[in-house]
Design an enzyme around this catalytic site. Sequence first.
Site, PDB file in Angstrom:
ATOM      1  N   ASP A 219       0.835  -1.205   0.000  1.00 15.59           N
ATOM      2  CA  ASP A 219       0.000   0.000   0.000  1.00 15.59           C
ATOM      3  C   ASP A 219       0.865   1.247   0.000  1.00 15.59           C
ATOM      4  OD1 ASP A 219      -2.443   1.458   2.316  1.00 15.59           O
ATOM      5  OD2 ASP A 219      -2.352   1.508   0.116  1.00 15.59           O
TER       6      ASP A 219
ATOM      7  N   LYS B  66       2.312   3.185  -6.239  1.00 15.92           N
ATOM      8  CA  LYS B  66       1.891   2.238  -7.291  1.00 15.92           C
ATOM      9  C   LYS B  66       3.034   1.858  -8.229  1.00 15.92           C
ATOM     10  CE  LYS B  66       0.331   6.323  -9.575  1.00 15.92           C
ATOM     11  NZ  LYS B  66      -0.626   7.151 -10.175  1.00 15.92           N
TER      12      LYS B  66
ATOM     13  N   ASP C 105      -3.434  -2.763  -2.044  1.00 13.23           N
ATOM     14  CA  ASP C 105      -4.459  -1.737  -2.148  1.00 13.23           C
ATOM     15  C   ASP C 105      -4.252  -0.961  -3.451  1.00 13.23           C
ATOM     16  OD1 ASP C 105      -5.358   1.267  -0.277  1.00 13.23           O
ATOM     17  OD2 ASP C 105      -6.599  -0.127  -1.430  1.00 13.23           O
ATOM     18  N   ASN C 106      -5.288  -0.349  -3.974  1.00 11.49           N
ATOM     19  CA  ASN C 106      -5.195   0.627  -5.062  1.00 11.49           C
ATOM     20  C   ASN C 106      -4.747   0.083  -6.403  1.00 11.49           C
ATOM     21  OD1 ASN C 106      -3.687   2.194  -2.418  1.00 11.49           O
ATOM     22  ND2 ASN C 106      -5.682   2.916  -3.140  1.00 11.49           N
TER      23      ASN C 106
ATOM     24  N   GLU D 109     -11.353   4.842  -0.306  1.00  9.81           N
ATOM     25  CA  GLU D 109     -11.606   5.161   1.092  1.00  9.81           C
ATOM     26  C   GLU D 109     -12.318   6.512   1.257  1.00  9.81           C
ATOM     27  OE1 GLU D 109      -8.624   4.293  -0.155  1.00  9.81           O
ATOM     28  OE2 GLU D 109      -7.066   5.727   0.327  1.00  9.81           O
TER      29      GLU D 109
HETATM   30  O1  LIG Z   1      -0.285   7.049  -2.809  1.00  5.42           O
HETATM   31  C1  LIG Z   1      -1.013   6.221  -2.219  1.00  5.42           C
HETATM   32  N1  LIG Z   1      -0.442   5.260  -1.453  1.00  5.42           N
HETATM   33  C2  LIG Z   1      -1.207   4.342  -0.786  1.00  5.42           C
HETATM   34  N2  LIG Z   1      -2.533   4.337  -0.821  1.00  5.42           N
HETATM   35  C3  LIG Z   1      -3.190   5.310  -1.557  1.00  5.42           C
HETATM   36  C4  LIG Z   1      -4.598   5.333  -1.571  1.00  5.42           C
HETATM   37  O2  LIG Z   1      -5.266   4.378  -0.850  1.00  5.42           O
HETATM   38  C5  LIG Z   1      -5.293   6.300  -2.299  1.00  5.42           C
HETATM   39  C6  LIG Z   1      -4.583   7.267  -3.029  1.00  5.42           C
HETATM   40  C7  LIG Z   1      -5.343   8.295  -3.789  1.00  5.42           C
HETATM   41  C8  LIG Z   1      -6.494   7.935  -4.481  1.00  5.42           C
HETATM   42  C9  LIG Z   1      -7.245   8.901  -5.170  1.00  5.42           C
HETATM   43  C10 LIG Z   1      -6.813  10.230  -5.170  1.00  5.42           C
HETATM   44  F1  LIG Z   1      -7.526  11.166  -5.810  1.00  5.42           F
HETATM   45  C11 LIG Z   1      -5.660  10.592  -4.479  1.00  5.42           C
HETATM   46  C12 LIG Z   1      -4.921   9.627  -3.786  1.00  5.42           C
HETATM   47  C13 LIG Z   1      -3.175   7.266  -3.013  1.00  5.42           C
HETATM   48  C14 LIG Z   1      -2.473   6.281  -2.287  1.00  5.42           C
HETATM   49 MG   LIG Z   2      -3.977   2.736  -0.308  1.00  6.10          MG
END
Ligand SMILES: O=c1[nH]cnc2c(O)cc(-c3ccc(F)cc3)cc12
Ligand SMILES: [Mg+2]
Length: 216
Positions: free
Chosen positions: A139, A142, A166-167, A196
């Site tokens: 997590d 990416k 995740d993601n 989330e």
């Molecule tokens: O960079 C991330 N690392 C780990 N988990 C993430 C996560 O769960 C969501 C997002 C994220 C998702 C949509 C957005 F508009 C902006 C950031 C980034 C990370």
């Molecule tokens: Mg995440």
Amino acid sequence: SGTSRPVRILHHVQKVAQYGDAQSVLSAVDSYCSKIEWAMNVGDLKGQILDAVVLETRPHYVLELGTYCGYSTVRIARLLPPGARLFSIEMNPQYAQVAREIIQHAGLDVDILVGCTSDLIPQLKKKLDIEKFDFVFIDHWKVSYLRDTKLLECDLLRPGSVLLADNVTCPGAPDYLHYMRTSPRYESQYFPSRLEYLSRGGGGALPGIKLLLNVT
Ligand SMILES: O=c1[nH]cnc2c(O)cc(-c3ccc(F)cc3)cc12
Ligand SMILES: [Mg+2]
């Protein structure tokens, strides 16, 4: 504002969560991030998937890539039996310090390693007297998912080790997803979910971009 978002989350946890009570720490983070300001914790919806996989795997040695505020670290550690070990790698020292205090507030014991996963993963075998990881939660960032998975394959995984990421669709790790779905080394399973803290009741601030996309 003078403080960082992770520090504001920490202060909220210290104010409202019961010391030593992991569930109250998780609830405090979730209520703050759904009502006051969005943050990239795995959250409660995807957190329930994480819980189910941890309970089914019953891991003894666990690795997490990407600690952030320690929300998923608490989520995992609260379900581990005594004697199990959880190591979490975080590149950002400020995030790591907040996570240490949130994990401590939950009354849990986790080793947070500060540094870049690509530097630390190859050192883990030597540094930690462990054989293989039974469970890995990915997590962090990416673009590093696939590279770090291949580093783990050099002698830190065994037949039956479980990786949960995740993601993989939002924001997306397409190279990792393709690799896991096509490599004969893995059986892959996809858990559809939602980003989330999106189903929003409160007027909390969304991250920078307007999240109008219907993500799964
Ligand atoms: O960079 C991330 N690392 C780990 N988990 C993430 C996560 O769960 C969501 C997002 C994220 C998702 C949509 C957005 F508009 C902006 C950031 C980034 C990370
Ligand atoms: Mg995440």
